[in-house]
Motif scaffolding. Structure first.
Motif, PDB file in Angstrom:
ATOM      1  N   THR C  62       0.846  -1.184   0.000  1.00  0.00           N
ATOM      2  CA  THR C  62       0.000   0.000   0.000  1.00  0.00           C
ATOM      3  C   THR C  62       0.885   1.238   0.000  1.00  0.00           C
ATOM      4  OG1 THR C  62      -0.152  -0.251   2.383  1.00  0.00           O
ATOM      5  CG2 THR C  62      -2.002  -1.021   1.084  1.00  0.00           C
ATOM      6  N   VAL C 109      -5.391   8.959  -3.191  1.00  0.00           N
ATOM      7  CA  VAL C 109      -4.824   7.745  -3.771  1.00  0.00           C
ATOM      8  C   VAL C 109      -3.323   7.953  -3.898  1.00  0.00           C
ATOM      9  CG1 VAL C 109      -4.876   6.236  -5.792  1.00  0.00           C
ATOM     10  CG2 VAL C 109      -6.949   7.426  -5.091  1.00  0.00           C
ATOM     11  N   ASP C 111       0.043   7.098  -5.921  1.00  0.00           N
ATOM     12  CA  ASP C 111       0.603   6.546  -7.151  1.00  0.00           C
ATOM     13  C   ASP C 111       1.994   6.031  -6.811  1.00  0.00           C
ATOM     14  OD1 ASP C 111       1.243   5.837  -9.680  1.00  0.00           O
ATOM     15  OD2 ASP C 111       1.561   7.879 -10.418  1.00  0.00           O
ATOM     16  N   LEU C 117      -1.690   2.223  -8.583  1.00  0.00           N
ATOM     17  CA  LEU C 117      -2.335   3.000  -7.528  1.00  0.00           C
ATOM     18  C   LEU C 117      -2.531   2.167  -6.269  1.00  0.00           C
ATOM     19  CD1 LEU C 117      -5.013   4.907  -9.628  1.00  0.00           C
ATOM     20  CD2 LEU C 117      -2.745   5.670  -8.882  1.00  0.00           C
ATOM     21  N   PRO C 119      -4.287   2.530  -2.063  1.00  0.00           N
ATOM     22  CA  PRO C 119      -5.138   3.361  -1.201  1.00  0.00           C
ATOM     23  C   PRO C 119      -4.303   4.287  -0.328  1.00  0.00           C
ATOM     24  CG  PRO C 119      -5.748   1.048  -1.038  1.00  0.00           C
ATOM     25  CD  PRO C 119      -4.463   1.095  -1.790  1.00  0.00           C
ATOM     26  N   TRP C 125     -12.127   2.637  -4.842  1.00  0.00           N
ATOM     27  CA  TRP C 125     -12.729   3.499  -5.851  1.00  0.00           C
ATOM     28  C   TRP C 125     -13.205   2.624  -6.980  1.00  0.00           C
ATOM     29  CZ3 TRP C 125      -7.807   3.764  -3.949  1.00  0.00           C
ATOM     30  CH2 TRP C 125      -6.789   3.215  -4.744  1.00  0.00           C
ATOM     31  N   PHE C 136     -15.603   7.165  -4.743  1.00  0.00           N
ATOM     32  CA  PHE C 136     -14.482   6.903  -3.830  1.00  0.00           C
ATOM     33  C   PHE C 136     -15.002   6.664  -2.415  1.00  0.00           C
ATOM     34  CE2 PHE C 136     -10.435   7.949  -6.018  1.00  0.00           C
ATOM     35  CZ  PHE C 136     -10.962   8.236  -7.270  1.00  0.00           C
ATOM     36  N   PRO C 204      -8.702   8.048 -11.502  1.00  0.00           N
ATOM     37  CA  PRO C 204      -8.139   8.013 -10.140  1.00  0.00           C
ATOM     38  C   PRO C 204      -6.721   8.585 -10.063  1.00  0.00           C
ATOM     39  CG  PRO C 204      -9.275   5.973 -10.598  1.00  0.00           C
ATOM     40  CD  PRO C 204      -9.238   6.734 -11.896  1.00  0.00           C
ATOM     41  N   TYR C 205      -5.973   8.518 -11.152  1.00  0.00           N
ATOM     42  CA  TYR C 205      -4.641   9.126 -11.146  1.00  0.00           C
ATOM     43  C   TYR C 205      -4.735  10.631 -10.917  1.00  0.00           C
ATOM     44  CZ  TYR C 205      -2.306   4.874 -12.695  1.00  0.00           C
ATOM     45  OH  TYR C 205      -1.795   3.611 -12.759  1.00  0.00           O
ATOM     46  N   SER C 208      -4.747  11.361  -7.401  1.00  0.00           N
ATOM     47  CA  SER C 208      -3.660  10.693  -6.692  1.00  0.00           C
ATOM     48  C   SER C 208      -2.514  11.666  -6.480  1.00  0.00           C
ATOM     49  CB  SER C 208      -3.156   9.506  -7.505  1.00  0.00           C
ATOM     50  OG  SER C 208      -2.336   9.966  -8.557  1.00  0.00           O
TER      51      SER C 208
END
Lengths: 289, 321, 553
Positions: C62, C109, C111, C117, C119, C125, C136, C204-205, C208
């Protein structure tokens, strides 16, 4: 420094020219200065034809090679031959610095002559402007101007010329004031000559000595200034072999022990300014004697 | 023209203020020529134009330039140097911090160069015409004109990279003691010492020669005073006078003109501050930076002239310059 | 040739294209560890290497937390670039500023260095059926340093602030055409839905750490970050001094558990060399980012270690497709063929870079298709192309920035181009002058017929595919207009599955090789230097530096 120049200016000019020239030639400082400056002038003119390598040819796989028989001064970060680049690198600075000096001397002498001769409000305003300019760090002024107008050889010439003009003006003005106190000016005034005529016909020839000395001194500073500006990134751009630029480009790697990437350019810069200064000093001595 | 000291001082101060005002106008006018705008400088080239416009509006940088200048002048009259656009904070701490840095470096350089060069100048004068004299004169003459970046490079190579005696970076960590700071300042001070050495040594030599030839020195020697006493009483004082003038004349250089040294040794002096402000189009910071150097120069020149007047027997101080 | 830098820990050793693709799939989580080991051995990768890669890259990881083995309670001293202005999460746009933000703030998020990705403040998400709405789920039990709980209203307010054109937001260009203000919906205290302007597979990026302005702030943030420094991260502000440095102390209430160091100290530097010297002199433990030029000494210093992350940092050499001399694609291709890319990489980066193949698909991107053949130096072919185009060479000016290795790269291009009769003159300007007003007609960057521009790392190639290359792209300095390309990119951007992305990528790469509006010769690695014995330092190629597991030994 300006004091001494003034002192040189008020010395009555009676000694005949030839003996002064002989004196100059006999001075060791003059010979050494002339030899150094002459060497770099030749390098600037013919260097690119004489050097062993093309100063611009890159070879990234042989970058940062130490001095050797093939590369006398080693190679730089792009694998270019440093010896060839140092020799070829005198061209830009030896073009820009003398032109800037010429400009500064002409403008400065005109202002100083006018200020000293005319006096009054003109002289007062001139004095204030010079004071403003002198209270500023010149290098900062130059950098701000280059940021504003963009860097190019022409801007650098104009800029250094204009920055030098008030300094030259100050010296010339002082020399003129020294002359004005002398009898011949009063005599000319009595004869009814106009101010302008007095300025150019009577005073100018008599302050040429200090002007010449000041110009040589300024040339030394012009070399100093041009080199510093190129070091700061406001001189000739890549791929020029200019010394200041080369030092700036390679300065970052010297901590890794690649001393040859900057040392020779530094030595070349130092030798040129010292050479010019020796000439200036010898000239000053000769005129003052 | 034959006014008393008070009138002289008043005249000089009013000239100084006039000079500062002209300077602020020059900087303001010059600032208009700088390319780009502050919002773009802060947000970077890839930011959306709408965001740039919004930031310029927030900072008041979208108002007419003359308005911004008048606002700034009003602020100055109220003792407020202004608010940095780039840092969105008062400029005074930045200016004072940078000025303190610059003065500290200048002080270290002066402490090193003054005794050294006066000693050399006096020595050269006492041994006039000998080899020592020629060596000192020639060295001073040559060193003065060598650009600081050349000396800096040599010093860095020699002491920082090969011998590793002294730190190359002039920036010390927070909490470093005075002695530790000194460690960081010695290398950057050397190029300044080199530049100034020649000036001061020549002045000291000339002053000494003059004093040695003066009647009062001859009288003193005839009176039978020992050489050391004569030198201390008469000669040194005369050698010192022009030195003060030289140092005063170099103030603007010593305080604000060290851009090269500051950049090579990564030192946060006022020269770098001014340049950074110009790049960011941070107008209040630029004005305050340039004016502080100007004010410093004018003050030091005034002080030097007063000091010269005080030390010289002749009553009327010259115009200074 | 002997490896000149035996001490560098390779995150990914250079392998052949098939092997790299496999590693890429593994990193991207497309195949599991077992599948990776099986197929890797089928490709003939040795077991020690496979085990090393599988161990180094934890597909379940993670946060970038190596096992916290170092000593606790140390102070980590970091050399950092000087932040360019006020620290404000809304406006910051420079490396120094974002490093400061990221010390106290966190993103929804994370990266990871492997571009996958993980959490952070969001635990999960998911997109709707076409990727136009992303929902999300937020982490529970996260507190701000000022004491309040982080909930959906903080997230909504933070992202709204960044997407609002009235706010001088540096992230505005990221959200433009993707997310408009008013389209963020709080579903409950721990669920937020983003209604996008168009379907977006990689959205989501954008929330992030790739989008460095997007640290989550309290809903009532007033623009005074330098007073509050309020975030949720493992470190809290201790002291910040503009232009000097900053120090942070461990946050005992951090949601992620124990923070190993007691303090961190950042010193700001205006350049690399003093940082290198400070590290060598023992005054620093870490330099957040180094570039090869000027750090040669560090790379071979046995007392130092270099953390090397493969990245997408690159230079775009654009050739304007709409005006001579580069309006003929054969001329553009010819120029691209003169470059000896491996030699350039060796010379400028000591090999610490990937080859570029004239498309934004850096080898680091899992979506890059490595079956497209690499362009190599070929002067014969280049000359033939010039002849076919009826050109015997011409003078042209290459405009570029005074930044890092760029002037040197320009000189190398100049020398290479000479081989086919193109006489390149160089115009090197300060970056601000190069970018100008950053608008068409008022910028050397966007107007010059031939220019070179710096581009930083991006977690996904989407922005690099659209802004500099599509017909209406705002950074389209090449003035490249190709409907086929626009269509392919739109398809790529909307695509969610990696397999399909890679399939489209192959067609984009082929098209760009033919058209060559921009030369991408290299993508260089992101390098972080530490003193030997300093452990747990976790940089990312975006310029972040995670220190919660660090120890100065």
């Amino acid at each position: 420094m300006s004091r001494e120049v003034i002192a040189a200016g008020v010395v009555p000019e009676e000694a005949p020219q030839p003996s002064r020239w002989r004196l100059l030639r006999r001075s060791g400082g003059f010979r050494a200065g002339a030899a150094i400056v002459g060497f770099w002038a030749l390098a600037a003119l013919f260097g690119p034809m004489l050097v062993p390598w093309n100063p611009f040819a890159t070879d990234p796989l042989h970058a940062l090679a130490p001095p050797s028989a093939a590369h006398w001064f080693g190679t730089d970060q792009l694998g270019r031959d440093i010896f060839s680049r140092v020799i070829a690198g005198s061209r830009d600075i030896l073009t820009i610095a003398p032109l800037a000096t010429l400009l500064g001397t002409i403008v400065g002498s005109a202002l100083g002559l006018a200020g000293g001769t005319l006096g009054g409000a003109f002289d007062f305003v001139l004095g204030r402007i010079i004071e403003v300019l002198v209270s500023l760090p010149l290098i900062v002024v130059a950098l701000l101007a280059l940021v504003a107008f963009g860097a190019s050889p022409a801007t650098t010439i104009v800029l250094i010329g204009l920055v030098f003009a008030p300094l030259v003006a100050r010296t010339v003005r002082a020399a003129v004031l020294g002359e004005i106190a002398l009898d011949y000016v009063a005599a000319a005034e009595l004869c009814g000559e106009s101010r302008l005529a007095i300025m150019f016909v009577e005073i100018l020839p008599n302050v040429l000595g200090p002007v010449l000395v000041e110009a040589t001194v300024r040339l030394g500073y012009a070399v100093f200034a041009v080199a510093s500006l190129s070091f700061l990134g406001f001189g000739p751009g890549p791929p020029s072999p200019d010394w200041g630029l080369a030092i700036a480009e390679n300065y970052g790697v010297i901590a890794g022990g690649y001393w040859w990437t900057v040392s020779f350019d530094a030595a070349a810069t130092a030798s040129l300014v010292v050479g010019v200064n020796l000439l200036a000093e010898a000239l000053h001595q000769a005129l003052a004697s | 023209m034959q006014d008393g000291p008070a009138a002289w001082l008043a005249r000089r101060i009013s000239f100084g203020l006039l000079t500062l005002f002209l300077l602020s106008v020059v900087v303001f006018a010059g600032g208009q020529l700088l390319p780009g705008d502050v919002g773009r400088a802060i947000l970077g080239p890839l930011a959306d134009p709408r965001a740039v416009a919004a930031l310029d509006r927030q900072l008041g940088a979208d108002r007419p330039a003359v308005m911004q200048y008048l606002d700034w002048v009003l602020g100055i009259l109220h003792g407020n140097l202004g608010q940095s656009l780039e840092f969105r904070a008062p400029v005074s701490p930045f200016i004072l911090g940078a000025l303190a840095h610059s003065l500290r470096l200048a002080a270290v350089a002066l402490v090193m160069v003054v005794p050294l060069s006066i000693g050399a100048g006096v020595l050269a004068a006492l041994r006039r015409g000998t080899l020592i004299d020629r060596v000192i004169s020639l060295a001073g003459l040559s060193l003065t004109v060598i650009p600081e970046f050349v000396t800096s490079i040599l010093v860095i190579l020699l002491f920082g990279v090969w011998l590793r005696w002294l730190p190359i970076s002039a920036t010390w960590r927070a909490g470093t003691g005075l002695l530790g700071q000194l460690d960081h300042l010695i290398l950057p001070a050397i190029p300044l010492v080199v530049v100034l050495f020649g000036y001061i040594a020549r002045m000291a030599r000339a002053g000494t020669v003059e004093a040695l030839e003066a009647d009062y020195t001859r009288t003193a020697i005839l009176k039978g005073l020992s050489g050391a006493v004569v030198i201390r009483r008469h000669v040194l004082r005369n050698a010192l006078l022009p030195t003060i003038t030289v140092i005063a004349a170099q103030t603007s250089y010593l305080v604000g003109g060290l851009v090269v040294v500051e950049s090579l040794f990564r030192y946060q002096g006022i020269g770098s501050l001014i340049l950074a402000a110009a790049h960011a189009r941070d107008f209040p910071m630029l004005e305050a930076g340039v004016l502080s150097v100007g004010a410093m120069t004018i003050a030091v020149t005034l002080l030097a002239d007063a000091l010269t007047a005080f030390l010289t027997p002749a009553p009327v101080p010259g115009e200074g310059g | 040739m002997r490896n000149p830098f035996p001490l560098i820990d390779p995150v990914r050793r250079r392998q052949g294209p098939r092997e790299n693709q496999l590693i890429g799939e593994f990193i991207a989580g497309q195949i599991g560890r077992r599948g990776f080991l099986r197929r890797g051995s089928a490709l003939g990768l040795g077991w020690p290497l496979l085990a090393a890669i599988a161990g180094a890259i934890d597909p379940l990881g993670t946060l970038p937390a190596r096992a916290a083995t170092g000593k606790a309670g140390t102070t980590i001293r970091v050399g950092s670039p000087m932040p360019a202005g006020a620290i404000d999460p809304v406006t910051v746009g420079d490396a120094g500023g974002l490093l400061m933000l990221q010390q106290v703030g966190e993103f929804l998020v994370f990266d990871q260095p492997n571009l996958r990705l993980a959490p952070m403040l969001a635990t999960a998400w998911k997109p709707n059926h076409d990727g136009s709405v992303w929902t999300f789920t937020l982490r529970k039990g996260v507190t701000f340093h000022s004491g309040g709980m982080m909930t959906a209203k903080d997230v909504v307010a933070t992202i709204e602030r960044l997407a609002d054109p009235r706010n001088a937001s540096n992230a505005l260009s990221v959200f433009k055409g993707v997310l408009s203000p008013g389209n963020i919906e709080k579903i409950d205290d721990y669920t937020v839905a983003f209604h996008l302007d168009a379907p977006h597979g990689n959205f989501p990026y954008y929330l992030s750490s790739d989008n460095y302005n997007a640290i989550i702030l309290p809903a009532d943030y007033k623009g005074d970050f330098e007073k509050t420094w309020d975030g949720t991260g493992p470190f809290q502000i201790e002291k910040y001094t503009s232009k000097v440095g900053a120090s942070f102390i461990a946050n005992a209430n951090w949601w992620g558990g124990r923070v190993l160091p007691a303090r961190t100290e950042f010193s700001f530097f205006a350049g690399q060399q003093p940082q290198v010297l400070a590290l060598e002199g023992g005054d620093l433990d870490v330099i957040s980012q180094i570039v090869v030029q000027g750090a040669e000494g560090l790379l071979t210093d046995r007392r130092m270690s270099i953390i090397r992350l493969e990245a997408a940092i690159h230079r775009q050499v654009h050739m304007r497709c709409d005006i001579p001399p580069f309006n003929d694609q054969r001329v553009r291709r010819a120029l691209a063929l003169t470059l000896d890319r491996p030699a350039i990489i060796q010379g400028l980066f000591r090999g610490l870079a990937d080859l570029g193949n004239d498309s934004p698909f850096a080898p680091v991107y899992p979506s890059a298709n490595r079956d497209v053949p690499q362009r190599r130096k070929n002067i014969a072919e280049a000359k033939a192309l010039m002849q076919a185009a009826g050109s015997r060479g011409f003078p042209v000016t290459l405009t570029t920035e005074h930044l890092l290795e760029m002037p040197d790269y320009a000189v190398l291009i100049q020398n290479a181009a000479r081989e086919i009769g193109i006489d390149v003159r160089l115009k090197v300007e300060p970056p601000a002058a190069y970018y100008g007003s950053a608008a068409f007609g008022k910028s050397d960057w966007l107007d010059s017929p031939f220019g070179m521009t710096d581009y930083g790392h991006r977690g996904v190639p989407d922005v690099l595919l659209t802004a500099p290359l599509t017909t209406h792209g705002t950074w389209n300095a090449a003035h490249f207009r190709n409907p086929e390309y626009d269509r392919l990119v739109a398809e790529f951007v909307a695509e969610v599955a990696l397999d399909s992305q890679r399939r489209i990528a192959a067609r984009i790469e082929q098209l760009l090789l033919t058209e060559t509006p921009i030369i991408f010769a290299y993508f260089y690695d992101y390098l972080t230097a530490t003193r030997k014995g300093v452990t747990g330092v976790a940089p990312t190629a975006n310029g972040e530096l995670y220190l919660q597991s660090a120890s100065a030994g």
